[in-house]
Write a protein that holds these residues in place. Sequence first.
Motif, short mmCIF file in Angstrom:
data_model
loop_
_atom_site.label_atom_id
_atom_site.label_comp_id
_atom_site.label_asym_id
_atom_site.label_seq_id
_atom_site.Cartn_x
_atom_site.Cartn_y
_atom_site.Cartn_z
N PRO A 39 0.73 -1.39 0.17
CA PRO A 39 -0.02 0.23 0.18
C PRO A 39 1.52 1.10 0.29
O PRO A 39 1.96 0.93 0.32
CB PRO A 39 -0.82 0.18 1.52
N MET A 40 0.36 2.60 -0.65
CA MET A 40 1.25 3.79 -0.60
C MET A 40 1.08 3.89 0.60
O MET A 40 0.28 4.10 1.60
CB MET A 40 0.40 4.41 -1.43
N LEU A 43 2.37 10.24 0.29
CA LEU A 43 2.08 11.19 -1.14
C LEU A 43 2.18 12.72 -0.44
O LEU A 43 1.81 13.05 0.99
CB LEU A 43 1.14 11.24 -2.02
N THR A 54 4.17 16.21 -7.22
CA THR A 54 4.11 14.82 -6.43
C THR A 54 5.27 14.49 -5.87
O THR A 54 5.43 13.99 -7.00
CB THR A 54 3.33 14.25 -6.98
N ARG A 127 7.33 1.17 -4.95
CA ARG A 127 5.16 1.71 -4.56
C ARG A 127 5.26 3.54 -5.58
O ARG A 127 4.35 3.92 -5.23
CB ARG A 127 5.08 2.72 -3.27
N ALA A 130 1.99 2.61 -7.99
CA ALA A 130 0.79 2.51 -6.40
C ALA A 130 0.68 4.20 -6.84
O ALA A 130 -0.76 4.72 -5.89
CB ALA A 130 1.13 1.82 -4.95
N GLY A 131 1.45 5.33 -6.30
CA GLY A 131 1.90 6.73 -6.00
C GLY A 131 1.21 7.04 -7.27
O GLY A 131 -0.27 8.71 -6.94
N LYS A 133 -1.04 6.25 -9.85
CA LYS A 133 -2.66 5.84 -9.73
C LYS A 133 -2.72 6.71 -8.43
O LYS A 133 -4.10 6.65 -8.88
CB LYS A 133 -2.28 4.24 -8.83
N ALA A 134 -3.04 6.83 -7.24
CA ALA A 134 -3.30 7.29 -6.55
C ALA A 134 -4.09 8.94 -6.90
O ALA A 134 -4.60 9.81 -6.45
CB ALA A 134 -2.07 7.58 -5.06
N VAL A 135 -2.40 9.30 -8.02
CA VAL A 135 -3.14 10.86 -7.92
C VAL A 135 -3.59 10.89 -9.82
O VAL A 135 -3.67 11.67 -9.62
CB VAL A 135 -2.25 11.80 -8.23
#
Length: 324
Positions: A39-40, A43, A54, A127, A130-131, A133-135
């Motif tokens: 998991p992230m 950020l 970012t 990660r 995942a980061g 993707k999160a943004v």
Amino acid sequence: MSYLTLNRRAALMGGALAIAAPAIIGSATTAQASGADLPMRALAQFSLGDMRITVIDDQLFTVPTAIFGANVAEGSVDALFAKFGLQQEFANVQGAVFLVETEGHKVLIDTGMGDITLPDATPDNGRLFAGLKAVGVSPEEITHVFLTHGHYDHIGGVSQDGKACFPNAAHFMSQTEVDYWTAAPGTEANFVNLMIGYGNDKLNPIKDRIQIVADGDEIVAGITAIAAPGHTFGHMAVMLESNGEKLLHLIDTSVHYIVGTNEPTWALGIEQDPAAALETRERLFGMAADENLLVAGYHFPFPGVGRLSRTQDGAFLYTPVSVS
């Protein structure tokens, strides 16, 4: 120094880092276990002029503190750590990737560790994806990738299974770094050959995509490569500038936010050219302090952004700043 020579202290550090496993040297394949599914962790986002930055926390690993003072008496680093209230003997080191969005471009400054897991280590890295993707940014949307140097914790996410991870991006690196990290590793089981093996695995699949950059070249408008040799022979820093605002990303000019700044003459155990690394620290730290620039460090405590000031004894003090 020969490309395949490592000083005695660094060789000892290689063993302590548990990365000199002979079984890995021959093929230098990455481990099947990957941190990409973790998991992230963190950020951070902030603006620099019209740039949107970012910061993605990609990795965490542990190193013996002695690696930060390869040219000083035993115990010196721990004494410095104690002075600042830090844990002694071992230090946790983070690594964070910058995504810079500017004028329609999406630029990555380095790519983290990707799917590389060091021998005998628990995956706690990879990660970046995942980061992104999160943004809401897909790998296909990345337009430029600047690889500051060839260490595995900076190039690990650039390719996987022989394919480019950012298929639509232009890739940039110095000629010195490309040549060194794509040369065939030696057969001896040591730290240097392990690192070169990782470089082969990650850079050869995208070698024909790499555009060569030199000191002062722009990746895109406002993102400029800065020669910063020493940590590796062709190591580079990055200047970000937009609407009169500047941030100097030191990358690995100083790997530790306390040691490299407070004791710039202390050599990191894995520096390829300690004399050049010292000159780079004095030059870039001095510029940052004298111009009151924002600075960032790839391995500084997340998100790794702050300012440098000169101290009375000729060294520097790093002070983190809030960017959220």
